[in-house]
Design an enzyme around this catalytic site. Structure first.
Site, PDB file in Angstrom:
ATOM      1  N   HIS A 232       0.864  -1.182   0.000  1.00 23.28           N
ATOM      2  CA  HIS A 232       0.000   0.000   0.000  1.00 23.28           C
ATOM      3  C   HIS A 232       0.897   1.227   0.000  1.00 23.28           C
ATOM      4  CE1 HIS A 232      -2.861   2.951   1.685  1.00 23.28           C
ATOM      5  NE2 HIS A 232      -3.834   2.118   1.361  1.00 23.28           N
TER       6      HIS A 232
ATOM      7  N   ASP B 268       2.943  -4.625   8.256  1.00 26.14           N
ATOM      8  CA  ASP B 268       1.711  -3.860   8.075  1.00 26.14           C
ATOM      9  C   ASP B 268       0.551  -4.850   8.150  1.00 26.14           C
ATOM     10  OD1 ASP B 268      -0.581  -2.696   7.016  1.00 26.14           O
ATOM     11  OD2 ASP B 268       0.407  -1.815   5.279  1.00 26.14           O
TER      12      ASP B 268
ATOM     13  N   GLN C 187      -4.697  -5.264   6.873  1.00 30.95           N
ATOM     14  CA  GLN C 187      -5.668  -6.176   6.263  1.00 30.95           C
ATOM     15  C   GLN C 187      -5.751  -7.507   6.999  1.00 30.95           C
ATOM     16  OE1 GLN C 187      -7.785  -5.333   3.895  1.00 30.95           O
ATOM     17  NE2 GLN C 187      -6.888  -3.295   3.705  1.00 30.95           N
TER      18      GLN C 187
ATOM     19  N   LYS D  94     -10.730  -1.014  10.290  1.00 28.82           N
ATOM     20  CA  LYS D  94     -10.889  -2.196   9.435  1.00 28.82           C
ATOM     21  C   LYS D  94     -11.269  -3.429  10.251  1.00 28.82           C
ATOM     22  CE  LYS D  94      -7.437  -0.509   6.107  1.00 28.82           C
ATOM     23  NZ  LYS D  94      -8.274  -0.145   4.971  1.00 28.82           N
TER      24      LYS D  94
ATOM     25  N   CYS E 299      -4.773   2.400  -3.768  1.00 31.67           N
ATOM     26  CA  CYS E 299      -3.532   2.906  -3.162  1.00 31.67           C
ATOM     27  C   CYS E 299      -2.376   1.921  -3.354  1.00 31.67           C
ATOM     28  CB  CYS E 299      -3.716   3.225  -1.682  1.00 31.67           C
ATOM     29  SG  CYS E 299      -4.770   4.650  -1.378  1.00 31.67           S
TER      30      CYS E 299
END
Length: 404
Positions: free
Chosen positions: A121, A198, A201, A224, A362
């Site tokens: 991202h 990261d 997600q 999220k 993104c």
């Protein structure tokens, strides 16, 4: 097994209609919907204990402080961090990446290397580019193949004693690929590099155990994972957080201030300058408790079922191509149909009450790699159903007829 109707009843927004059709929400990779228990917790905070934290002797301040720190402990247990002070409250994953990248400015010099992957991202690209521009370090990119999988042989070849930090996503937001982060972490540590994951997600879909992973940093966003927007956490190993300089200066992050010299507070306050998003931090704990009540294993199993069903049904559409066909995926399907622009498909299915995301998500380098302008992305959550996928298929077929 999930009682899907019972779960859906927890989410009031799912009961509405959009453009005269029942809402089908397939934009979960952008943000998840919020259960009533989270909505109620937001209201309860402002109705009963709203006060600034860590500073007041009065009762409301103490109650708010206690709730905030209990939430920190909830998240510590959820990700299995060794210490509560290794959990920093942030505004989201982007904040966490920037905090660490900024801190590494003091640890990196010209000739050093920072490694990311080809499927990151923008939030996990730009801060590292800025770090390299400031320090003269080199940005190195792990390539991927046509399935949307990282090429591990190339990763290992690119690793060297110059590599100071490797920063990769746990799951790709645009492709759904679940990356082999255990292997990446182990190999990076062998080369002497730190590892940032990261997890934006991954947090809504998978159990996370930072001690088992042995990552040095792990970040995710609350919004999220059924929590409030503007909330999130950065986990960092104690020894790394002690090494990094503060990201911001201000109240709360200080031990003592004079005009001659300031000394900084201990962890976690060293990185939490100013009045935080108190309600967000507290209610993020509520959202995590909710997900654990449903069960992350149950969520993962059901969403895998949705992924397989959706993949099978969408591929029955003539000319439809899925972008991102990794063997190990989560519940994200990005696709295109012939030369039809993704935006046009998204606009038509919206008229049918179906929310999907269109564009580059993104991840412009990913789209450049596949030589496409973008994709239609349907991302499923544990409150979605196979019947909703059927509705998506019918809407996409209608769009194809209209635009073909």
């Amino acid at each position: 097994m999930l009682d899907i109707q019972k779960v859906r009843n927890d989410f009031p927004i799912l009961n509405q209609t959009v453009n005269g059709k029942p809402l089908v929400y397939f934009d979960n990779a952008a943000t998840s919907q919020k259960p009533q228990i989270v909505i109620d917790a937001i209201s309860n905070y402002y109705s009963t204990i709203n006060a600034n934290i860590h500073r007041g002797v009065h009762t409301l301040s103490q109650l708010a402080t206690d709730a905030y720190e209990v939430s920190r402990q909830t998240i510590q247990k959820h990700i299995n961090a060794k210490h509560a002070h290794e959990v920093l409250f942030t505004a989201g994953t982007t904040h966490g990446v920037n905090l660490v990248a900024n801190g590494f400015s003091a640890l990196i010099k010209t000739g050093d290397e920072v490694m990311i992957s080809a499927m990151e991202h923008h939030s996990n690209i730009v801060p590292w580019q800025m770090l390299c521009e400031r320090t003269g370090a080199k940005l190195v990119v792990i390539p991927m193949n046509q399935h949307g999988e990282l090429i591990m042989e190339e990763f290992e070849r690119l690793l060297s004693e110059k590599t100071k930090i490797v920063s990769v996503n746990h799951i790709s937001n645009s492709l759904g690929t679940i990356n082999p982060i255990e292997h990446i972490i182990k190999k990076a540590h062998t080369a002497g590099a730190a590892v940032f994951i990261d997890g934006a997600q991954a947090a809504p879909h998978l159990k996370i155990d930072v001690q088992a992973l042995d990552c040095d940093f792990y970040a995710f966003s609350g919004h999220k994972a059924c929590g409030p927007t503007g909330s999130g956490i950065l986990y960092g190993k104690e020894e790394w957080l002690e090494k990094l300089p503060p990201y911001q200066g201000g109240g709360e992050m200080i031990k003592e201030v004079t005009f001659e010299k300031t000394t900084y507070a201990g962890l976690p306050h060293k990185f939490e300058a100013g009045t935080p998003h108190i309600e967000g931090g507290i209610v993020l704990g509520t959202a995590i408790d909710y997900l654990n009540t449903i069960g992350l294993d149950n969520i993962a199993a059901y969403e895998t079922e949705l992924l397989h069903y959706g993949t099978e049904k969408l591929l029955e559409i003539e000319g439809l191509k899925i972008i991102g066909t990794a063997a190990n995926k989560t519940s994200v399907i990005s696709f295109n149909i012939g030369n039809i622009h993704p935006y046009d498909i998204g606009a038509i299915v919206d008229k049918m009450g179906i929310a999907v995301r269109t564009g580059h998500h993104c991840t412009q380098p990913v789209m450049n790699f596949f030589d496409i302008p973008g994709t239609v992305r349907a991302s499923f959550a544990f409150y979605n159903t196979k019947e909703e996928i059927d509705a998506l298929v019918q809407a996409v077929l209608k769009a194809q007829r209209m635009l073909g």
